[in-house]
Design an enzyme around this catalytic site. Structure first.
Site, PDB file in Angstrom:
ATOM      1  N   ASP A 416       0.864  -1.173   0.000  1.00  0.00           N
ATOM      2  CA  ASP A 416       0.000   0.000   0.000  1.00  0.00           C
ATOM      3  C   ASP A 416       0.907   1.230   0.000  1.00  0.00           C
ATOM      4  O   ASP A 416       2.106   1.138   0.280  1.00  0.00           O
ATOM      5  CB  ASP A 416      -0.889  -0.043   1.246  1.00  0.00           C
ATOM      6  N   PHE A 545     -10.585  22.653  -8.871  1.00  0.00           N
ATOM      7  CA  PHE A 545      -9.644  21.632  -9.351  1.00  0.00           C
ATOM      8  C   PHE A 545     -10.415  20.374  -9.722  1.00  0.00           C
ATOM      9  O   PHE A 545     -11.333  19.954  -9.029  1.00  0.00           O
ATOM     10  CB  PHE A 545      -8.642  21.286  -8.250  1.00  0.00           C
ATOM     11  N   ILE A 740      -0.477   1.621 -14.197  1.00  0.00           N
ATOM     12  CA  ILE A 740      -1.806   1.286 -14.724  1.00  0.00           C
ATOM     13  C   ILE A 740      -2.865   1.786 -13.755  1.00  0.00           C
ATOM     14  O   ILE A 740      -2.694   1.730 -12.540  1.00  0.00           O
ATOM     15  CB  ILE A 740      -1.932  -0.237 -14.964  1.00  0.00           C
ATOM     16  N   THR A 763      -9.195   0.814 -16.423  1.00  0.00           N
ATOM     17  CA  THR A 763      -8.186   0.065 -17.171  1.00  0.00           C
ATOM     18  C   THR A 763      -7.826  -1.232 -16.481  1.00  0.00           C
ATOM     19  O   THR A 763      -7.767  -2.297 -17.100  1.00  0.00           O
ATOM     20  CB  THR A 763      -6.914   0.931 -17.337  1.00  0.00           C
TER      21      THR A 763
END
Length: 1194
Positions: A416, A545, A740, A763
């Site tokens: 993590d 943002f 990824i 993805t």
């Protein structure tokens, strides 16, 4: 219980019954979906300020492996998964058949019972110790409204329906519905990094109807019910209603849900009502039962035991058939065998007899030796002061000892990010203003301590730019200031900043430290103090943002009534919007590269003046976009583009996302041990890449493959293209990084539970689909580093399982939050970070450490040592047993396969208990490959254990054949030496026990010396174990030969010591036979160490000579990467799916071009903020007025 089993009208006080009658009338009148009655069995109804008619589960959580009822079945299941225990149970049962066992009825049952008892005690102790982590949770306190007052009670006393008060910095004790808070409009900030790994804070908001409940008296006046769905594992879905007395139902959703495991931050207090407790909380429903893990060594041993069992059966069949043949030959001609009076046993009886006779080929002592050694090895881990964290007073903890050897074979680490690699603390480290770099070096303990910037503010040509830069930092943000108070209620004079983005908080604090203090926020303006003088800036608009815009801006009216745009964002988007004439463009690019090299998170700072008439026109355009029904988000971005142009570059900031101590060094060290590290995080891609560089997982110049596709077809095509680009280098380690993106916050990959979620990239979800899985795996294992961003906890576990089952490598998962539990349980070895407040990961782990850096010693020292020690213990245990008990087969050749034993039965029983018990324990506890310092300094030493060089099928059977070879010499040499039947000068001869004690002595001496031959590190305990074991046999033989005079035991051994010790052949054999047995082993080791010396042996010799082994290690571990690097440069071409490296770029120039900078995005940008939250950032700042006092929630 998870639902209401009775009607709403019954078993409730009179006041609630009146509410229910009103409620039913309202339903009948409205008839809508919101108010129609739901079946009680499909919902939970919680009564406010009233007893609950249904008893719900307690708020007590246990991660214990066993309970009082489940211990026996679970323990027996785990023990009898070991084939050896099944085999010995089978032998114990066979021995109970009369006249079958040649070794007695209880010689196997008693040791087996002893082994199971020892194992049970060990399991109970380990489970008890590991569950003590939850004791800290059980002793946490929370304020609950009981009997009309706030009472400070334990978490375990929290019940469904309780009204609780949680203060800032506390974890939520159960799943709550937010009623009100100290913030405007019942808002609160929560930190969910323990659940999803995201670093930014999230906003939750209570419904307006309960937002005014600001005192406990208000809560006491609240009547009604809360209806909600039954407990389920969907973390981000919640459906419910609150029905105050006499009113319509008010809908509740995920924005009002506060989950156990999250923490209240930047909010003084909240009031909430408990809806799910203990095992029914969403956090616990997402956790799975701890799996029963077995080490790879144990699995290999199990398989070899099966093969040995087959060999034992074959030996028994051969012996039985031979016995039948011998009997047929002698039944008629040898009258003295008395077959007429006592017929020979039948084939079946003989077969069982030989199975029992040869059963000790599988060492029964192995299990208890392993249990004892593993348990003590775990104690060594717990006692290691090098893995003790003084800051949190947390030692390392081995929560199980069954996987010690697995620590020595790790090939993949799944880590993590937040809380494991990083501290989630942002520090303003450096900045560039008007082309001048300010800030301390990276080694400094302070975040920003450059006095030059203060001097330049006074009398430097860049002073106006500096002032504008610092003004922007203190104005362009969504931070809320709060006055700090002493415990007695008096003000401290300091301002505390509450921010959902830790990056923004760092920048605002940095500006304050330089004299530009953000002091006040109102719905219309912000006030800053510049060197004590107040300046007010009217906030006209906030351009938020988003991950698409990668910037935020505010449109303000300055104190001198000018309108300005203050903008901060990623360099790629800021540079595209700069005015053509920029003084500091090129030098700032160069400084951004320097910041990136240090692994800092950067933002570009720019401003623009806005004409009054242009703003008036733009304001209407922006308003139309904000009220558009179709494509609102796109139109808002287009409107923002109109004003965020012709910017003037002021400079750049560099923020450090503080890493845990020693993370870069640990990752570098583990990489040298050929351990691949995958970072799996729920955080944004840019943040994760930046941390990859900070912790040295990614290096400057390393090619990066970035796969960000939005469809299954696109993902499939991209993966297959990259597979082709790797060519022959596929599935070989290359100096390439893979990045990824995953589907954030998606715990369920299948479509069986459709859940409405924010739009996310998917993805990784596509990559894990069946037809993409192998291509993704091939690419991933071809890369040196892998970073998976915005992945869900279930995806973490799935990735771990993918590598675990497809690559057949030993995996380790390490994390600190509840979102890491699935990954920790899925890996071969799970390591939890303890010493922090969230202990879910530590509770689910196999080993708990306080910081990531301790993984270094846990693996490279304890792991490698434990693996080598246990491998030797297992191999030696099989060796010594086969060495003795195969002799029974050789003796059967001499005695007509009658089943007669060569050794006295209690001597056989004590062989594993006394005479050869100590050497394997000494090897398993005190032997070591090399010193701890060498193991840490030279990680390449870890590769031997990682590659299973010490224990595999080949090594196992080499030991087995060696033990058979030794048994041949140890039996036949004494047998041949006594063939003349005259062992003494007076013509006396010995019986079978006379030969047996000869052989037994030689076996004990040989196997003990063999233990010494295999020992790498001798200690006084090793000497005691080896020489003491040999001496114990001689002492036993002396005493046991006279025991019959005292106890009616072993009459056949009476006077045996004088017979054996009085024979000169015995003493000659004592010198020659062990020597002849071991000379081949000594010669093999000498040749191997001379001709094929390994790295381990080189380091051992240098340590023995007290010399530095560094030159030898560097020579043997030097890699030639030139050709590989050249090939990689040719393989990878520029594409939109990849981040180019320095090798793709033209030679550097003194002033790098804009294009070069924009194609090298290796620094990321410093911004982490919740998107698509319950409130937009623009709405958030409009509801705050820091001049007003906040309620105390008393």
């Amino acid at each position: 219980m998870s639902g209401v089993e009775i009607p709403l009208q019954s078993l409730v006080p009179q006041r609630i019954s009146l509410q229910n009658s009103e409620y039913h009338q309202m339903q009948d009148g409205m008839g809508s979906e919101t108010t129609e009655e739901v079946e009680p069995s499909k919902q939970r109804v919680i009564y406010i300020n009233a007893p609950q008619p249904v008893k719900y589960c307690y708020n007590k959580i246990s991660t214990a492996k066993y309970s009082l009822l489940s211990f026996l079945p679970k323990f027996l299941f785990e023990q009898f998964r070991k084939y050896a225990n099944i085999f010995f149970l089978f032998i114990s049962l066979l021995q109970q058949i009369p006249r079958v066992s040649p070794t007695g009825r209880y010689t196997t049952a008693v040791p087996l019972l002893f082994i199971l008892t020892v194992s049970a005690i060990k399991e109970i102790i380990e489970d008890f110790v590991s569950t003590q982590i939850h004791t800290s949770l059980s002793t946490k306190y929370i304020q609950m409204l009981r009997n009309g007052t706030w009472q400070r009670l334990l978490w375990t006393q929290v019940m469904v329906g309780d009204l609780v008060k949680v203060v800032s910095g506390q974890f939520f004790p159960a799943d709550l519905v937010l009623l009100s808070s100290s913030e405007p409009q019942a808002m609160c900030y929560i930190e969910t990094s323990n659940l999803d790994g995201e670093t930014n804070l999230k906003i939750r908001q209570g419904i307006p109807q309960t937002a005014k409940l600001l005192r406990h008296e208000d809560l006491l006046d609240l009547d009604g019910v809360v209806e909600c769905e039954l407990p389920n594992k969907h973390l981000y879905d919640f459906v419910g209603n609150i029905r105050p007395s006499g009113r319509f139902a008010i809908p509740l959703g995920p924005d009002q849900l506060l989950l156990r495991g999250a923490m209240l931050r930047n909010t003084k207090w909240i009031f909430g009502i408990v809806i799910y407790t203990g095992p029914e909380s969403k956090l616990m429903l997402n956790s799975s039962t701890a799996p029963l893990k077995r080490s790879n060594v144990e699995k290999v041993t199990n398989t070899q035991i099966l093969i040995l069992f087959v060999i034992l059966i074959v030996m028994s069949l051969i012996s039985t058939i031979a016995n039948e043949m011998w009997t047929q030959w002698h039944v008629d001609k040898d009258w003295y065998l008395a077959y007429t009076e006592l017929p020979p046993s039948n084939f079946g009886y003989n077969f069982l007899t030989f199975i029992i006779l040869y059963n000790n080929l599988i060492p029964i002592s192995l299990q208890v030796s392993l249990e004892v050694v593993k348990f003590i090895q775990a104690i060594f881990i717990n006692w290691d002061l090098d893995m003790y964290c003084a800051e949190s007073d947390t030692p390392a903890m081995a929560r199980t000892s069954n996987l010690n050897e697995e620590l020595g074979q790790i090939k993949y680490i799944f880590s993590d990010k937040t809380g494991t690699l990083t501290r989630n603390i942002m520090e303003f480290r450096k900045c560039s203003v008007a082309g001048i770099t300010y800030g301390n070096n990276e080694e400094s303990e302070h975040s920003f301590n450059d006095p030059t910037i203060l001097d330049n503010l006074q009398n430097h040509v860049t002073a106006p730019v500096l002032r504008e830069f610092l003004t922007l930092l203190s104005v362009c943000h969504t931070v809320v200031p709060e006055r700090e108070y002493h415990e007695d209620g008096s003000e401290t004079g300091r301002v505390v900043y509450q921010a959902s983005s830790p990056d923004e908080a760092a920048l605002v604090k940095g500006a304050r430290n330089l004299g530009f203090e953000f002091a006040t926020r109102t719905p219309q303006a912000v006030t800053i103090k510049v060197n004590g003088k107040s300046e007010e800036y009217e906030v006209l608009n906030v351009l938020e943002f988003t991950s698409t815009r990668k910037r935020m801006s505010v449109v303000v009216r300055t104190p001198d009534k000018k309108i300005k745009v203050y903008c901060k964002g990623a360099d790629t988007v800021i540079y595209e919007r700069l005015d053509e004439k920029q003084l500091y463009r090129d030098i700032t690019l160069q400084q951004l590269e320097e910041f990136a090299t240090l692994g800092l998170r950067t933002l570009c700072i720019a401003t623009a003046d806005v004409a009054e008439d242009f703003y008036e026109d733009w304001k209407h355009t922006y308003y139309k976009a904000s009220t558009s029904i179709q494509n609102r988000e796109k139109k808002l971005e287009e409107a923002a583009e109109l004003i965020e142009r012709n910017l003037k570059l002021l400079g750049a900031t560099a923020i450090e996302d503080k890493l845990q101590d020693g993370v870069p060094e640990t990752i570098a060290n583990l990489a040298k041990a050929d351990i691949k590290i995958w970072v799996l995080t729920g955080d944004k891609q840019e943040t994760a890449i930046n941390i990859g560089y900070s912790c040295k997982l990614l290096t400057q110049g390393m090619p990066l493959l970035i796969v960000n596709e939005h469809s299954l077809d696109g993902t499939r095509e991209t993966l297959r293209r990259h597979v082709g680009e790797f060519g022959d280098l596929l599935r070989k380690e290359n100096d390439v990084g893979l990045i990824i993106d995953g589907q954030t916050l998606d715990f369920i990959l299948s479509d069986r539970h459709p859940i409405k979620r924010p739009k996310r990239k998917k993805t990784l979800k596509y990559a894990l689909s069946c037809d993409c899985r192998q291509d993704f795996l091939d690419i991933a294992i071809s890369c040196k580093a892998v970073i998976c961003c915005r992945v869900s906890p279930s995806q973490k576990a799935e990735l771990c399982n993918l590598v675990k089952h497809s690559v057949k490598a030993i995996t380790l998962a390490i994390g600190d939050g509840a979102n890491d539990v699935g990954m920790i349980q899925a890996a071969h070895v799970g390591v939890g970070i303890s010493g922090v407040e969230g202990l879910q990961a530590a509770c689910a782990s196999d080993y708990a450490i306080a910081q990531f850096r301790f993984l270094n010693k846990l693996l490279l020292v304890h792991g490698a040592w434990s693996y080598a020690r246990l491998c030797k213990l297992i191999l030696y245990s099989f060796y010594k047993n086969i060495c003795l008990y195969v002799i029974e087969f050789w003796f059967a050749i001499k005695n007509g396969f009658s089943g007669q034993i060569l050794f006295e039965r209690w001597s056989i029983g004590f062989y594993n208990v006394i005479f050869t018990a100590a050497p394997p324990l000494a090897m398993g506890l005190f032997d070591r490959i090399c010193s701890a310092d060498s193991m840490m300094k030279f990680p390449a030493l870890y590769k031997s254990s990682q590659n299973a060089e010490y224990f595999n099928v080949k090594v196992f059977w080499m030991w087995i054949f060696n033990s058979i070879y030794h048994s041949i010499l140890l039996f036949w040499l004494p047998a041949i030496s006594l063939q003349q039947d005259s062992a003494f000068s007076d013509g006396k001869v010995g019986d079978y026990l006379f030969l047996g004690n000869f052989v037994y002595t030689y076996v004990v001496v040989t196997v003990c010396l063999k233990a010494g031959l295999e020992t790498s590190a001798w200690t006084w305990l090793t000497h005691l174990a080896i020489w003491g074991s040999i001496a114990s046999w001689f002492l036993f033989l002396t005493v046991y030969s006279h025991i019959y005079m005292i106890v009616d035991l072993a009459p056949e051994m009476l006077g045996m010591d004088s017979h054996v010790f009085g024979c000169s052949i015995f003493w000659m054999g004592l010198v020659l036979i062990p020597f002849m047995s071991l000379i081949r082993d000594v010669a093999w080791k000498a040749i191997k160490r001379t001709m094929c010396k390994t790295l381990k042996e080189e380091v051992q010799e240098k340590e023995k000579l007290h010399e530095d082994p560094t030159p030898v290690v560097l020579k043997l571990t030097k890699k030639r990467l030139t050709e590989t690097a050249r090939l990689l440069r040719n393989v990878f071409t520029r594409s939109s799916g990849r981040m180019p490296t320095a090798v793709d770029q033209p030679p550097p120039s003194p002033t790098p071009s804009r294009e070069k900078r924009l194609s090298s995005k290796c620094d990321g940008y410093a911004f982490s903020q919740e998107e698509h939250g319950v409130l937009t950032q623009a709405e958030l700042i409009r509801v705050y007025d820091s001049n007003k006092e906040k309620p105390e929630g008393l």
